[in-house]
Design an enzyme around this catalytic site. Structure first.
Site, PDB file in Angstrom:
ATOM      1  N   TYR A  56       0.700   8.964   7.015  1.00 23.24           N
ATOM      2  CA  TYR A  56       1.166   9.867   5.939  1.00 23.24           C
ATOM      3  C   TYR A  56       0.116  10.935   5.648  1.00 23.24           C
ATOM      4  O   TYR A  56      -0.261  11.139   4.499  1.00 23.24           O
ATOM      5  CB  TYR A  56       1.425   9.083   4.641  1.00 23.24           C
ATOM      6  CG  TYR A  56       2.272   7.848   4.786  1.00 23.24           C
ATOM      7  CD1 TYR A  56       3.608   7.954   5.151  1.00 23.24           C
ATOM      8  CD2 TYR A  56       1.738   6.591   4.552  1.00 23.24           C
ATOM      9  CE1 TYR A  56       4.394   6.822   5.277  1.00 23.24           C
ATOM     10  CE2 TYR A  56       2.525   5.450   4.676  1.00 23.24           C
ATOM     11  CZ  TYR A  56       3.857   5.582   5.036  1.00 23.24           C
ATOM     12  OH  TYR A  56       4.627   4.455   5.146  1.00 23.24           O
ATOM     13  N   TYR A  89      12.926   2.517  -0.838  1.00 22.32           N
ATOM     14  CA  TYR A  89      12.057   2.584   0.337  1.00 22.32           C
ATOM     15  C   TYR A  89      12.242   1.287   1.116  1.00 22.32           C
ATOM     16  O   TYR A  89      12.059   0.205   0.569  1.00 22.32           O
ATOM     17  CB  TYR A  89      10.583   2.754  -0.048  1.00 22.32           C
ATOM     18  CG  TYR A  89       9.690   2.679   1.168  1.00 22.32           C
ATOM     19  CD1 TYR A  89       9.577   3.765   2.037  1.00 22.32           C
ATOM     20  CD2 TYR A  89       8.998   1.513   1.487  1.00 22.32           C
ATOM     21  CE1 TYR A  89       8.796   3.687   3.182  1.00 22.32           C
ATOM     22  CE2 TYR A  89       8.215   1.428   2.631  1.00 22.32           C
ATOM     23  CZ  TYR A  89       8.125   2.519   3.470  1.00 22.32           C
ATOM     24  OH  TYR A  89       7.367   2.437   4.613  1.00 22.32           O
ATOM     25  N   ASP A  95      15.581  -6.743  -0.076  1.00 23.04           N
ATOM     26  CA  ASP A  95      14.293  -6.389   0.527  1.00 23.04           C
ATOM     27  C   ASP A  95      13.196  -6.736  -0.477  1.00 23.04           C
ATOM     28  O   ASP A  95      12.914  -5.970  -1.397  1.00 23.04           O
ATOM     29  CB  ASP A  95      14.302  -4.892   0.870  1.00 23.04           C
ATOM     30  CG  ASP A  95      12.973  -4.419   1.439  1.00 23.04           C
ATOM     31  OD1 ASP A  95      11.985  -5.177   1.380  1.00 23.04           O
ATOM     32  OD2 ASP A  95      12.914  -3.276   1.934  1.00 23.04           O
ATOM     33  N   LYS A 106       4.458  -8.355   3.617  1.00 20.87           N
ATOM     34  CA  LYS A 106       3.304  -7.930   2.819  1.00 20.87           C
ATOM     35  C   LYS A 106       2.383  -9.089   2.396  1.00 20.87           C
ATOM     36  O   LYS A 106       1.506  -9.451   3.155  1.00 20.87           O
ATOM     37  CB  LYS A 106       3.757  -7.089   1.639  1.00 20.87           C
ATOM     38  CG  LYS A 106       4.200  -5.681   2.091  1.00 20.87           C
ATOM     39  CD  LYS A 106       4.080  -4.649   0.982  1.00 20.87           C
ATOM     40  CE  LYS A 106       4.155  -3.244   1.513  1.00 20.87           C
ATOM     41  NZ  LYS A 106       5.526  -2.778   1.813  1.00 20.87           N
TER      42      LYS A 106
HETATM   43  C1  LIG Z   1       6.248  -2.088   2.768  1.00 24.61           C
HETATM   44  C2  LIG Z   1       7.695  -2.152   2.669  1.00 24.61           C
HETATM   45  C3  LIG Z   1       8.516  -2.070   3.810  1.00 24.61           C
HETATM   46  C4  LIG Z   1       7.956  -1.848   5.200  1.00 24.61           C
HETATM   47  O1  LIG Z   1       7.035  -2.839   5.567  1.00 24.61           O
HETATM   48  P1  LIG Z   1       5.943  -2.532   6.715  1.00 24.61           P
HETATM   49  O2  LIG Z   1       5.264  -3.844   6.904  1.00 24.61           O
HETATM   50  O3  LIG Z   1       5.050  -1.460   6.165  1.00 24.61           O
HETATM   51  O4  LIG Z   1       6.678  -2.075   7.909  1.00 24.61           O
HETATM   52  C5  LIG Z   1       9.888  -2.139   3.640  1.00 24.61           C
HETATM   53  N1  LIG Z   1      10.426  -2.314   2.420  1.00 24.61           N
HETATM   54  C6  LIG Z   1       9.667  -2.405   1.293  1.00 24.61           C
HETATM   55  C7  LIG Z   1      10.337  -2.621  -0.021  1.00 24.61           C
HETATM   56  C8  LIG Z   1       8.290  -2.312   1.386  1.00 24.61           C
HETATM   57  O5  LIG Z   1       7.545  -2.367   0.284  1.00 24.61           O
END
Ligand SMILES: *Cc1c(COP(=O)(O)O)cnc(C)c1O
Length: 435
Positions: A20, A148, A242, A276
């Site tokens: 970025y 996102y 997600d 994460k």
């Molecule tokens: C970080 C994140 C992603 C992508 O994960 P990466 O490990 O960076 O590919 C997708 N969705 C959400 C909500 C995120 O916080």
């Protein structure tokens, strides 16, 4: 470049491409040489409190000896082995623990190596689910404004079309449906009409439950989440949650959806993504977890109905060992209580930022504290100002926010909130010309 940089940076920076980042105008990145607890150690001897837990991931603090030990032992036994046709104990123990920990019948774990890939897998599961049910026209998804869901091209198509990198890729992206999160009864009715209207081509609805992360750090209510889930159930559209950012305690419960589940089991998603903080920020790993019903759609004598996906480093044994050790720590240490205390402290200490010029909103949820401003400018200078106050903080979008490690102590958190107040106050007086 100045001569007090470490040579690995002054020489190597000519060959690195940062994320970025407009490489021509960006200031040099912080040169970090070690990390311990909540602190990053810089090459020049300074140390910074990491207010971001390395993008939400370092939940138990850096270099936690218990997790290091688990990785170290696994490294010596078997650092990696392909997962196609092979099983190993760390992965199967982890899968079983996750299935127990996750709500409802989210029982089938597919390991991935990053969050974006876990989202891609969720999309493929959803499309495959409908195809295996004879509804192969259902290939589209609905996602929300300010969402996102990752940076790979499939995941990117789910992100907010205005507030993300969508524009740079345009026609190269899959076409999805996007709408506002429905926050009022009228909006919920409109949302339901939208779902009903597009049902025949919709595979699923993607949501970041309760907290939208990198797309804008927006929060929504338990009722909104419940209404969306109810709508998905009513019109038989898959609900895909997600929890890459919200999982593992960040919002005050182990997973955000738990807060909406009381008397509302419909919020248990059909497919869920985690990552994460999954390995305590130690190694890259994510997972896509399917409900019994989703898995059953693929379970057949016909090989053509299988899920065709398999990352090279899927279920890496060291990452599984780290994830198992991290789950141990969630069981043996009062992590959720700590999140509750962080939430109270952030709420008390950030409130005064509300009266600052150019501040639009101040909000806190679990271990997430956000100052939303009218328009973020002087981003590099902001980062510098935080660094001078001993805090690592990277403003983003229209937010100056913190997501600290869940083990942060009161004094360190006060240093962060003091810096957020003072720097935001200063920033509001910087005029554009001083860029
Ligand atoms: C970080 C994140 C992603 C992508 O994960 P990466 O490990 O960076 O590919 C997708 N969705 C959400 C909500 C995120 O916080």
């Amino acid at each position: 470049m100045s001569s007090d940089l470490p040579d690995w940076q002054s020489i190597g920076y000519e060959h690195i491409w940062m994320p970025y980042c407009q490489m021509k105008t960006a200031p040099l990145p912080a040169a970090v040489v070690a990390a311990e607890g909540v602190r990053l150690e810089l090459a020049d001897g300074r140390s910074l409190i990491d207010s971001l837990a390395s993008w939400w991931s370092v939940c138990h603090g850096y270099s936690h000896p218990y997790v290091i030990d688990a990785i170290d032992q696994q490294l010596r036994r078997m650092s990696h082995v392909m997962f196609g046709g092979i099983n190993h104990e760390p992965a199967l123990r982890l899968a079983e623990r996750l299935a127990k920990l996750l709500p409802g019948d989210l029982n089938r774990v597919f390991f991935a190596d990053s969050g974006s890939v876990a989202v891609e897998v969720a999309m493929k599961m959803a499309i495959g689910y409908w195809r295996n049910h004879g509804q192969s026209s259902r290939t589209q998804f609905l996602a929300f404004h300010n969402a996102y869901h990752g940076d790979t091209t499939g995941a990117m198509s789910l992100c907010d079309p205005k507030r993300s990198m969508h524009a740079s890729f345009g026609d190269g992206l899959l076409q999805q449906l996007h709408c506002d999160l429905p926050g009022t009864p009228t909006a919920i009715e409109q949302f339901e009409r939208l779902i009903a209207q597009h049902r025949d081509r919709l595979a699923g609805v993607f949501i970041e439950p309760l907290v939208q992360g990198a797309g804008g750090m927006r929060f929504h209510s338990v009722e909104t989440l419940q209404a969306i889930a109810a709508c998905c159930r009513k019109h038989d559209v898959l609900l895909i949650s997600d929890e890459l950012a919200t999982g593992f305690g960040r919002t005050g419960s182990m997973f955000a959806i738990e807060q909406a589940m009381v008397d509302h089991l419909e919020v248990v998603p059909d497919i869920m993504c985690i990552g994460k903080a999954m390995t305590a920020g130690m190694l890259p790993m994510a997972a896509t977890i399917a409900s019994d019903d989703v898995f059953a759609a693929f379970y057949d004598d016909d090989a053509g109905r299988a899920l065709m996906h398999g990352p090279t480093f899927m279920a890496n044994p060291m990452a599984c060992a780290a994830a198992n050790a991290s789950l141990d720590l969630f069981e043996t240490e009062p992590r959720l209580q700590q999140v509750h205390e962080i939430e109270q402290q952030l709420t008390e200490q950030l409130e005064r930022c509300r009266s600052l010029d150019r501040v639009v909103d101040v909000r806190v949820k679990g271990a997430i504290g956000v100052i939303q401003v009218d328009r973020l400018d002087h981003v590099d200078r902001l980062r510098d100002a935080f660094t001078q106050r001993g805090v690592w903080l990277r403003p983003f979008g229209d937010c100056i926010y913190t997501t600290p490690p869940l083990v942060i102590g009161q004094d360190d958190l006060t240093t962060i909130t003091d810096a957020m107040f003072a720097v935001t106050q200063d920033w509001a007086t910087w005029n554009d010309a001083n860029g």
